[in-house]
Design an enzyme around this catalytic site. Sequence first.
Site, PDB file in Angstrom:
ATOM      1  N   HIS A  63       0.873  -1.264   0.138  1.00 18.07           N
ATOM      2  CA  HIS A  63      -0.021   0.017   0.021  1.00 18.07           C
ATOM      3  C   HIS A  63       0.962   1.177   0.146  1.00 18.07           C
ATOM      4  CE1 HIS A  63       0.782  -0.701   4.275  1.00 18.07           C
ATOM      5  NE2 HIS A  63       0.407   0.619   4.456  1.00 18.07           N
ATOM      6  N   HIS A  65       1.248   3.769   1.835  1.00 18.02           N
ATOM      7  CA  HIS A  65       1.718   4.815   3.213  1.00 18.02           C
ATOM      8  C   HIS A  65       3.176   4.913   3.104  1.00 18.02           C
ATOM      9  CE1 HIS A  65      -2.039   4.043   5.767  1.00 18.02           C
ATOM     10  NE2 HIS A  65      -2.254   5.317   5.263  1.00 18.02           N
ATOM     11  N   ASP A  67       5.637   4.721   5.119  1.00 13.83           N
ATOM     12  CA  ASP A  67       6.559   3.844   5.427  1.00 13.83           C
ATOM     13  C   ASP A  67       6.858   2.573   4.726  1.00 13.83           C
ATOM     14  OD1 ASP A  67       3.975   3.381   6.475  1.00 13.83           O
ATOM     15  OD2 ASP A  67       4.694   2.080   8.163  1.00 13.83           O
ATOM     16  N   HIS A  68       6.266   2.657   3.910  1.00 15.84           N
ATOM     17  CA  HIS A  68       6.138   1.377   2.929  1.00 15.84           C
ATOM     18  C   HIS A  68       6.654   1.829   1.274  1.00 15.84           C
ATOM     19  CE1 HIS A  68       3.984  -1.403   5.445  1.00 15.84           C
ATOM     20  NE2 HIS A  68       3.505  -0.555   5.727  1.00 15.84           N
ATOM     21  N   HIS A 140      -7.375  -1.737   5.144  1.00 19.28           N
ATOM     22  CA  HIS A 140      -6.562  -0.785   5.633  1.00 19.28           C
ATOM     23  C   HIS A 140      -7.189   0.756   5.439  1.00 19.28           C
ATOM     24  CE1 HIS A 140      -3.099   0.324   7.866  1.00 19.28           C
ATOM     25  NE2 HIS A 140      -2.391   0.902   6.811  1.00 19.28           N
ATOM     26  N   ASP A 211      -0.241  -3.872   5.765  1.00 16.31           N
ATOM     27  CA  ASP A 211      -0.948  -3.650   6.840  1.00 16.31           C
ATOM     28  C   ASP A 211      -2.758  -3.923   6.805  1.00 16.31           C
ATOM     29  OD1 ASP A 211       1.365  -2.589   7.190  1.00 16.31           O
ATOM     30  OD2 ASP A 211       0.918  -0.537   7.689  1.00 16.31           O
ATOM     31  N   HIS A 269       6.010  -5.701  11.458  1.00 15.82           N
ATOM     32  CA  HIS A 269       5.364  -4.444  11.461  1.00 15.82           C
ATOM     33  C   HIS A 269       5.051  -4.166  13.015  1.00 15.82           C
ATOM     34  CE1 HIS A 269       2.578  -1.084  10.329  1.00 15.82           C
ATOM     35  NE2 HIS A 269       3.354  -0.936   9.535  1.00 15.82           N
TER      36      HIS A 269
END
Length: 308
Positions: A63, A65, A67-68, A140, A211, A269
């Site tokens: 996804h 976000h 942090d990915h 998510h 996530d 995670h």
Amino acid sequence: MELFFLGTGSGVPSKERNVSSLVLRMLEDRGTTWVFDCGEGTQHQILNTPIRPRRIEMIFITHLHGDHIYGLPGLLSSRSFQGGETPVTVFGPRGLKEYIDISLKLSGTHLRYPLHIKEVDEGILFEDDNCSVEAVKLEHGLESFGYILKEKDQIGELQPDKLQALGIQPGPIYQKIKSQLETKLEDGRVIQRDDVIGPPKKGRKIAILGDTRYIPELKHHVKEADVLVHEATFASEETEMAHDYYHSTVQQAATLAKEAQVKQLVLNHISSRYQGDAIEKLEAEAKEIFKNTVIAYDFYRHSIPRNN
């Protein structure tokens, strides 16, 4: 096959854990590496490993976000300077192509290798003679996917005792018999391969989820996986918070593993609120439900042996 975890934290980097990224190394089978998520600092983490960016064949983004994905433009760019010339395909949710295109354009980056970007939906994304990859929708805040790799069953082992009983002595003929459905010998006899090999070797199955809230129905997709990589952002008692933030607890991940009858659960995670002894407590919580559980840490390596 080996899973190599480069970042196992959630949200922001901490002293103990970088943000999300893991690598599936398939050097023996394909001579390549697949990357799953690419948080900030991923290429710096790679510097401390035997992973070679030029071997990267595919990248799967769960996804969008930060942090990915914040490490993705840098990794793609650096690969050009590190001898990478073979094509790379990046899979991920809608919006991924725009993010990559703008990042590379505004930074004046020119790649020396073909880059293919494929925005995905549920279903089979990739398939060849060796394996397939399926995308499964998760729940998510942003569109999020899990990726399930299924290795195809392999031909069984040649049975030398059966061949010798037929008067066929060891030599190059053995490999010839195994490589084709039927083989005509010099004496005119025809050997059927199925008569002289053992049962097929079951292919491996690996489920790597992004996530997500706890989704009990996922057990049908990850059923009997050799390895399930599942987020465990929160401790078991934080069920309400996990739901509010579209994440899962340790207990929920372990419950899914148990109900899906997977062989191994790797928790990933992990929130930075859990350090030291708290990590051991999280692992103990999971093992009460599903014994074969381990919590990944940065640079943790998990081998996935072939099925017998």
